[in-house]
Design an enzyme around this catalytic site. Structure first.
Site, PDB file in Angstrom:
ATOM      1  N   HIS A 157     122.714  61.235 108.258  1.00 51.08           N
ATOM      2  CA  HIS A 157     123.468  61.017 109.237  1.00 51.08           C
ATOM      3  C   HIS A 157     122.856  60.136 110.200  1.00 51.08           C
ATOM      4  O   HIS A 157     122.825  60.107 111.556  1.00 51.08           O
ATOM      5  CB  HIS A 157     123.723  62.288 109.961  1.00 51.08           C
ATOM      6  CG  HIS A 157     124.292  63.438 109.235  1.00 51.08           C
ATOM      7  ND1 HIS A 157     125.527  63.725 109.177  1.00 51.08           N
ATOM      8  CD2 HIS A 157     123.411  64.368 108.480  1.00 51.08           C
ATOM      9  CE1 HIS A 157     125.906  64.787 108.350  1.00 51.08           C
ATOM     10  NE2 HIS A 157     124.812  64.917 107.922  1.00 51.08           N
ATOM     11  N   SER A 278     117.802  31.616 117.212  1.00 51.71           N
ATOM     12  CA  SER A 278     118.899  31.581 118.324  1.00 51.71           C
ATOM     13  C   SER A 278     118.551  30.237 119.191  1.00 51.71           C
ATOM     14  O   SER A 278     117.497  30.017 119.311  1.00 51.71           O
ATOM     15  CB  SER A 278     118.810  32.763 119.108  1.00 51.71           C
ATOM     16  OG  SER A 278     119.446  32.456 120.409  1.00 51.71           O
ATOM     17  N   LYS A 284     114.154  35.104 119.188  1.00 50.45           N
ATOM     18  CA  LYS A 284     115.116  35.800 118.057  1.00 50.45           C
ATOM     19  C   LYS A 284     114.862  35.319 116.555  1.00 50.45           C
ATOM     20  O   LYS A 284     114.521  34.037 116.396  1.00 50.45           O
ATOM     21  CB  LYS A 284     116.602  35.228 118.260  1.00 50.45           C
ATOM     22  CG  LYS A 284     116.975  35.961 119.854  1.00 50.45           C
ATOM     23  CD  LYS A 284     117.006  37.676 119.779  1.00 50.45           C
ATOM     24  CE  LYS A 284     118.141  38.164 118.905  1.00 50.45           C
ATOM     25  NZ  LYS A 284     119.551  37.818 119.246  1.00 50.45           N
ATOM     26  N   GLU A 291     123.658  39.857 107.516  1.00 54.51           N
ATOM     27  CA  GLU A 291     124.878  40.171 108.027  1.00 54.51           C
ATOM     28  C   GLU A 291     126.209  39.471 107.390  1.00 54.51           C
ATOM     29  O   GLU A 291     127.098  40.087 107.176  1.00 54.51           O
ATOM     30  CB  GLU A 291     124.894  39.449 109.553  1.00 54.51           C
ATOM     31  CG  GLU A 291     123.844  40.108 110.548  1.00 54.51           C
ATOM     32  CD  GLU A 291     123.789  39.553 111.769  1.00 54.51           C
ATOM     33  OE1 GLU A 291     123.964  40.224 112.884  1.00 54.51           O
ATOM     34  OE2 GLU A 291     123.199  38.299 111.701  1.00 54.51           O
TER      35      GLU A 291
END
Ligand code: ARG
Length: 465
Positions: A157, A278, A284, A291
């Site tokens: 979970h 970024s 970043k 992704e």
């Protein structure tokens, strides 16, 4: 002169828009090698059966080989009037050989030709995917030895659950990919069946030898029913499912490492060459590749969905709808191939952040279940032990300490004499060491599994850089 090119119904010219709409060469050109391979095998069989002469067969084979080279070298013009790659190749053969070229299509139709060519293509794709999956597995197994000293929290979970060895995680992915390979291998058995010679739908009156063609093309056998053969796309759908399953597994891994690479987790450092920066936030390090692996799973599932809907309710046997199977499967294969290509070096190049993992391992009561099982070993019934440990965790939470930080009197109050040995079982390292069941994270079990996987994947010492 008779040509294979598309003629309209009863000699009427086909509307240009129809040609545009119905062509498939823009994507099925990818089958050109299989088409040539299939046609050569077919021509050899026709010669062996004395349907064509051996001289004719030789001319056909030589010319088909030339055509194949021209296509490979981009010296072959494709035009939509010729609909698909099969007609292109046959037309080129006729242009060069005249009537001898016109004999190639004897005893077959495009329906069985398309099916056979696609089966050859899918078979090859499966073999390449298998090698790629093995490469990702190798990357995981190779990590195991270097990460044997790292304990990580396992989650259920997405809440901290129990401590596990890092290699236990890596081998979890190996198992998933193993099933993917197994599924592909099983699917390959049904792909590797020759349909050539089932012709349009009913077979042929000509004396062909289907077994002979199948043997020449490396098929394991021939299909038994001509109606089924020309309508069957199970092999395409099955392959698409196998691909969707691989994509699902990769997306779980990608998601996990995306989370682990955040400042919040700080478990893993992704190789910088596989991350992006970024344009506005200089600090970043974005996990775009992961992704996209996660994101592209949607496309693969979409392809499977397309194929399922495509064949639903189609009457027997060949229907033009079936032409649409190729873009869907090509895209699924290409997508999964590109994901696997990046997965292997990313798995190999990532670094566990040992210090930050170790610094926070005592948070989340990962040893609570071990304590409960220790009480069971002391004779306390499971339900009572569960209740007692629940209460101890609550007390530790109130004091903001790990279980090992609770004083002896708290343990003795929970269960007489518990404090005497309880500190020997608390803490994640001791918790991991206490596991013993098969398939668990017990260090000796994990070590055995690593050895087994090295053998399975033929990884020898120093075989991988
Ligand atoms: N381009 C078509 C396909 O890929 C060929 C079908 C030939 N059969 C036919 N009956 N039109 O499916």
């Amino acid at each position: 002169m008779a040509t294979p090119s598309r003629s309209g119904v009863f000699g009427a010219a086909t509307d240009r828009r129809v040609e545009q709409f119905t062509e498939s060469v823009s994507f099925d050109h990818r089958l050109y090698q299989q088409d040539i391979q299939g046609s050569i095998a077919h021509s050899r069989m026709l010669a062996a059966q004395q349907v064509i002469s051996s001289d004719e067969q030789q001319q056909i084979e030589t010319t088909l080989t030339e055509i194949g080279e021209e296509i490979a070298e981009n010296r072959f013009a494709l035009r939509i009037e010729l609909e698909d790659i099969h007609m292109h190749i046959e037309q080129a053969l006729i242009d060069r050989l005249g009537d001898t070229g016109r004999k190639l299509h004897t005893g077959r139709s495009r329906n069985d030709q398309v099916s056979t060519d696609f089966r050859l293509w899918v078979r090859d794709a499966i073999d390449k995917l298998d090698a790629q999956l093995a490469a990702v597995q190798r990357a995981f197994v190779t990590r195991c030895e270097q990460d044997m000293d790292v304990t990580l929290p396992a989650y259920t979970h997405l809440q901290r659950a129990q401590p596990v060895l890092a290699p236990h995680y890596w081998l979890a992915y190996c198992e998933k990919l193993h099933r993917d390979r197994d599924r592909l291998r099983d699917c390959r058995r049904r792909v590797n069946v020759c349909t050539l010679g089932t012709a349009a739908v009913a077979g042929t009156t000509l004396p062909i030898d289907r077994q002979d063609v199948a043997g020449r093309l490396g098929f394991d056998g021939i299909s038994a029913n001509s109606i089924d053969s020309s309508s069957d796309r199970d092999f395409v759908l099955e392959t698409a499912f196998c691909l969707a399953m691989i994509a699902e597994h990769l997306s779980t891994w990608a998601e996990e490492w995306i989370l682990w690479s955040t400042v919040e987790y700080r478990f893993i450092k992704l190789p910088h060459e596989f991350c992006t920066g970024s344009s506005i936030m200089p600090q970043k390090i974005n996990p775009d590749v992961l992704e996209l692996i996660r994101g592209k799973t949607a496309r693969v599932i979409g392809s499977l969905q397309t194929l399922l809907v495509l064949v639903k309710g189609l009457p027997l046997a060949y229907n033009r709808d079936l032409q649409e199977d190729k873009p869907a499967l090509f895209d699924a294969v290409d997508t999964v191939t590109s994901c696997l290509e990046l997965a292997a070096p990313m798995v190999a190049g990532a670094e566990l952040q040992r210090e930050s993992i170790a610094a926070r391992l005592d948070r989340g009561y990962l040893d609570a279940t071990t304590l409960m099982e220790y009480l069971i070993k002391c004779g306390v019934p499971h339900r009572n032990a569960h209740h007692l440990v629940g209460d101890l965790v609550r007390q530790a939470t109130d004091r903001d300490v790990p279980l090992a930080g609770l004083p002896a009197e708290v343990y003795d109050a929970a269960h007489a004499g518990l404090s005497e040995h309880v500190y020997d079982v608390l803490g994640v390292d001791k918790a991991v060491a206490a596991f013993c069941s098969y398939g668990s994270t017990a260090p000796h079990e994990v070590a055995k599994q690593v050895t087994l996987w090295r053998e399975r994947l033929s990884i020898t010492e120093g075989s991988l850089a």
